[in-house]
Design a protein around this motif. Structure first.
Motif, PDB file in Angstrom:
ATOM      1  N   ILE A 149       0.829  -1.205   0.000  1.00  0.00           N
ATOM      2  CA  ILE A 149       0.000   0.000   0.000  1.00  0.00           C
ATOM      3  C   ILE A 149       0.864   1.255   0.000  1.00  0.00           C
ATOM      4  CG2 ILE A 149      -1.805   1.252   1.212  1.00  0.00           C
ATOM      5  CD1 ILE A 149      -2.640  -1.409  -0.147  1.00  0.00           C
ATOM      6  N   LYS A 150       1.989   1.211   0.709  1.00  0.00           N
ATOM      7  CA  LYS A 150       2.908   2.363   0.726  1.00  0.00           C
ATOM      8  C   LYS A 150       3.410   2.677  -0.682  1.00  0.00           C
ATOM      9  CE  LYS A 150       6.272   5.170   2.314  1.00  0.00           C
ATOM     10  NZ  LYS A 150       7.162   5.299   1.151  1.00  0.00           N
ATOM     11  N   GLN A 151       3.795   1.656  -1.442  1.00  0.00           N
ATOM     12  CA  GLN A 151       4.325   1.908  -2.780  1.00  0.00           C
ATOM     13  C   GLN A 151       3.238   2.412  -3.728  1.00  0.00           C
ATOM     14  OE1 GLN A 151       6.996  -1.014  -4.464  1.00  0.00           O
ATOM     15  NE2 GLN A 151       7.744  -1.625  -2.464  1.00  0.00           N
ATOM     16  N   ILE A 152       2.022   1.898  -3.596  1.00  0.00           N
ATOM     17  CA  ILE A 152       0.930   2.407  -4.426  1.00  0.00           C
ATOM     18  C   ILE A 152       0.626   3.856  -4.060  1.00  0.00           C
ATOM     19  CG2 ILE A 152      -1.491   2.117  -5.075  1.00  0.00           C
ATOM     20  CD1 ILE A 152      -1.191  -0.867  -4.524  1.00  0.00           C
ATOM     21  N   LEU A 153       0.632   4.158  -2.770  1.00  0.00           N
ATOM     22  CA  LEU A 153       0.386   5.529  -2.327  1.00  0.00           C
ATOM     23  C   LEU A 153       1.464   6.485  -2.842  1.00  0.00           C
ATOM     24  CD1 LEU A 153      -0.912   5.260   1.351  1.00  0.00           C
ATOM     25  CD2 LEU A 153      -2.015   6.464  -0.549  1.00  0.00           C
ATOM     26  N   ASP A 154       2.723   6.051  -2.802  1.00  0.00           N
ATOM     27  CA  ASP A 154       3.798   6.891  -3.330  1.00  0.00           C
ATOM     28  C   ASP A 154       3.532   7.245  -4.791  1.00  0.00           C
ATOM     29  OD1 ASP A 154       5.223   6.958  -0.970  1.00  0.00           O
ATOM     30  OD2 ASP A 154       6.507   5.261  -1.491  1.00  0.00           O
ATOM     31  N   ALA A 155       3.055   6.269  -5.561  1.00  0.00           N
ATOM     32  CA  ALA A 155       2.743   6.513  -6.973  1.00  0.00           C
ATOM     33  C   ALA A 155       1.543   7.443  -7.112  1.00  0.00           C
ATOM     34  CB  ALA A 155       2.483   5.190  -7.691  1.00  0.00           C
ATOM     35  N   ALA A 340      -3.167   9.886   3.579  1.00  0.00           N
ATOM     36  CA  ALA A 340      -3.150   8.439   3.797  1.00  0.00           C
ATOM     37  C   ALA A 340      -1.754   7.966   4.189  1.00  0.00           C
ATOM     38  CB  ALA A 340      -3.644   7.713   2.557  1.00  0.00           C
ATOM     39  N   LEU A 341      -0.721   8.561   3.595  1.00  0.00           N
ATOM     40  CA  LEU A 341       0.656   8.208   3.963  1.00  0.00           C
ATOM     41  C   LEU A 341       0.953   8.575   5.413  1.00  0.00           C
ATOM     42  CD1 LEU A 341       2.767   9.184   0.819  1.00  0.00           C
ATOM     43  CD2 LEU A 341       2.571   6.906   1.841  1.00  0.00           C
ATOM     44  N   ALA A 342       0.255   9.591   5.928  1.00  0.00           N
ATOM     45  CA  ALA A 342       0.483  10.033   7.299  1.00  0.00           C
ATOM     46  C   ALA A 342      -0.497   9.397   8.280  1.00  0.00           C
ATOM     47  CB  ALA A 342       0.364  11.558   7.373  1.00  0.00           C
ATOM     48  N   SER A 343      -1.247   8.391   7.831  1.00  0.00           N
ATOM     49  CA  SER A 343      -2.210   7.736   8.715  1.00  0.00           C
ATOM     50  C   SER A 343      -1.483   6.876   9.751  1.00  0.00           C
ATOM     51  CB  SER A 343      -3.167   6.863   7.899  1.00  0.00           C
ATOM     52  OG  SER A 343      -2.478   5.743   7.359  1.00  0.00           O
ATOM     53  N   ARG A 344      -2.194   6.579  10.821  1.00  0.00           N
ATOM     54  CA  ARG A 344      -1.615   5.790  11.898  1.00  0.00           C
ATOM     55  C   ARG A 344      -1.114   4.437  11.394  1.00  0.00           C
ATOM     56  NH1 ARG A 344      -1.894   4.593  17.368  1.00  0.00           N
ATOM     57  NH2 ARG A 344      -2.895   6.554  17.883  1.00  0.00           N
ATOM     58  N   TRP A 345      -1.963   3.707  10.640  1.00  0.00           N
ATOM     59  CA  TRP A 345      -1.559   2.374  10.187  1.00  0.00           C
ATOM     60  C   TRP A 345      -0.364   2.435   9.253  1.00  0.00           C
ATOM     61  CZ3 TRP A 345      -1.875   0.209   5.110  1.00  0.00           C
ATOM     62  CH2 TRP A 345      -1.472  -1.134   5.068  1.00  0.00           C
ATOM     63  N   MET A 346      -0.333   3.449   8.370  1.00  0.00           N
ATOM     64  CA  MET A 346       0.759   3.536   7.418  1.00  0.00           C
ATOM     65  C   MET A 346       2.066   3.842   8.136  1.00  0.00           C
ATOM     66  SD  MET A 346       0.713   3.193   4.024  1.00  0.00           S
ATOM     67  CE  MET A 346       1.900   1.923   4.476  1.00  0.00           C
ATOM     68  N   LEU A 347       2.038   4.763   9.088  1.00  0.00           N
ATOM     69  CA  LEU A 347       3.251   5.102   9.824  1.00  0.00           C
ATOM     70  C   LEU A 347       3.723   3.926  10.680  1.00  0.00           C
ATOM     71  CD1 LEU A 347       2.505   8.786  10.853  1.00  0.00           C
ATOM     72  CD2 LEU A 347       4.145   7.996   9.144  1.00  0.00           C
ATOM     73  N   GLU A 348       2.771   3.200  11.284  1.00  0.00           N
ATOM     74  CA  GLU A 348       3.149   2.011  12.042  1.00  0.00           C
ATOM     75  C   GLU A 348       3.808   0.983  11.131  1.00  0.00           C
ATOM     76  OE1 GLU A 348      -0.092   1.834  15.696  1.00  0.00           O
ATOM     77  OE2 GLU A 348      -0.482   0.718  13.858  1.00  0.00           O
TER      78      GLU A 348
END
Length: 419
Positions: A149-155, A340-348
């Motif tokens: 999900i992180k890589q898709i979000l980066d895109a 979304a990148l700064a969301s709790r789950w993503m940062l965890e």
């Protein structure tokens, strides 16, 4: 006799012409004329097909090495009344070439005037796509859910800040560049569209794939709203559906097919909430979209997202919350890609320690997001050249408490990104 590929002007954008390949084509091969001489590409197996054409493999042999390309063939019936679709796809591919880590590489295009077929040559990635990756090993996919999900979000951050909406985000359009370490790239920009306010903003029919389609893309919803416009948040809804599928093996609002495709659509013609719905092509592999569950969720007050599959898969509460935020019915209530990148789950998932009071930063301008012991957002202003590398750093402007900060640039458009 090989067919000559003639010059075709797709738009007023000279960038398109600069990517035209000088080539001839026949049934089994493509002969490309380059600055180093003629190069012969042999046509290989089909890599897949869809409503807008077929993708096949090209192979070139040079001494002891082999080179590969994936070529998308778009026949006349797919583009004869919609050359703008090809123009948009080429524009997206060209504009995204600056970011090869996030998107498939583009090698050029050519046009066969005899049978009116367009060919778009792209990077071939032998690792397959995210759908196959999930189907091959769901446990592996769950373990790597945060990375995926992180890589898709980066895109998506890149696309959305370049005012490009993908509009067909789904696992088959997320390609595997490398399995170890896992590296993904977005592909298939056939129905992508600019969100520039100067571009035509009205649509007349549903766009995308039913299992990943946001409610506002459906004609019935747009008709009820009296507004055919939508924003890049349709990609965020699709991302929520992908996250659900990565962790459970099935997109939300879907059910497995036991023996045969679901054919009982007795309730789909009914009117719910003033909307009349009809069944659509929405079956993939061994699952099918449960239209009733989808539209019941759309009409529920308060929203009642079906999280039973996530519970059975032991999804972390913050992942469930993340998916629910992305799949809110109100497009304006969904986080954008930066948020979304700064969301709790993503940062965890990235290894940043959280506490229970952390909230997604409300990014409304260029700012710094600061993380202290409570992981709270900070709106403190900084000089433009500070922290420009995007890494977490100790905030030396405050002696106490100890705070770490990271630049998150967000440039809100002067007008809504409506398409």
């Amino acid at each position: 006799m090989p067919l000559r590929l003639t010059t075709v002007q797709l738009s007023d954008d000279p960038a398109h012409d600069s990517w035209k390949l000088k080539a001839t084509i026949d049934i089994n091969m493509i002969r490309e004329r380059t600055t180093e001489g003629e190069v012969i590409w042999e046509r290989g197996q089909s890599l897949g097909s869809g409503g807008h054409g077929e993708v096949f493999l090209l192979t070139r042999r040079d001494s002891d090495r082999e080179y590969f390309r994936a070529v998308k063939a778009i026949p006349k019936e797919s583009h004869k009344n919609n050359s703008k679709r090809i123009t948009r796809e080429l524009s997206a591919l060209i504009n995204l070439q600056k970011f090869p880590d996030h998107f498939v590489s583009f090698h050029g295009w050519h046009h066969d005037i005899a049978n009116e077929t367009f060919y778009i040559a792209m990077e071939y990635l032998a690792g397959g796509d995210l759908h196959r990756y999930i189907q091959q090993d769901l446990s592996r996919a769950k373990e790597n859910c945060g990375v995926i999900i992180k890589q898709i979000l980066d895109a998506l951050v890149v696309m959305h800040e370049m005012r490009i909406c993908h509009r067909d985000l789904k696992p088959p359009n997320v390609l595997i560049a490398s399995v170890s370490p896992l590296h993904l790239k977005l592909a298939d920009f056939g129905i992508s569209k600019s969100t520039n306010p100067a571009v035509s903003c009205m649509v007349s029919k549903g766009i995308g794939s039913a299992m990943y389609m946001a409610p506002e893309l459906h004609a019935s919803v747009r008709c009820k709203r009296g507004d055919a416009r939508y924003t890049t948040t349709v990609d965020m809804w699709a991302l929520g559906a992908i996250a659900h599928e990565v962790f459970t093996g099935i997109p939300p609002f879907c059910m497995p097919i036991h023996g045969e495709t679901l054919t009982d659509h007795s309730e789909l013609g009914s009117t719910r909430g003033g909307l009349c719905f009809a069944p659509s092509a929405s079956t993939k592999g061994n699952v099918t979209l449960d239209h009733k569950a989808y539209w019941d969720y759309y009409g529920s007050t308060p929203l009642n997202f079906p999280d039973d599959l996530l519970d059975k898969a032991y999804a972390p509460p913050n992942l469930v919350r993340f998916i629910k935020e992305l799949m809110k019915v109100d497009p304006e209530a969904r986080p954008n890609a930066r948020q979304a990148l700064a969301s709790r789950w993503m940062l965890e998932s990235m290894g940043v320690a959280m506490d229970e009071n952390y909230q997604i930063p409300q990014l409304t301008s260029s700012r710094m997001v600061g993380l202290d012991g409570g992981c709270r957002a900070s709106g403190q202003s900084f000089e433009p050249d500070e922290f420009s590398d995007g890494s977490w750093r100790l905030n030396t402007k405050e002696a106490s408490p100890k705070t770490y900060i990271k630049r998150i640039e967000y440039f809100p458009p002067s007008k809504p990104n409506i398409i």
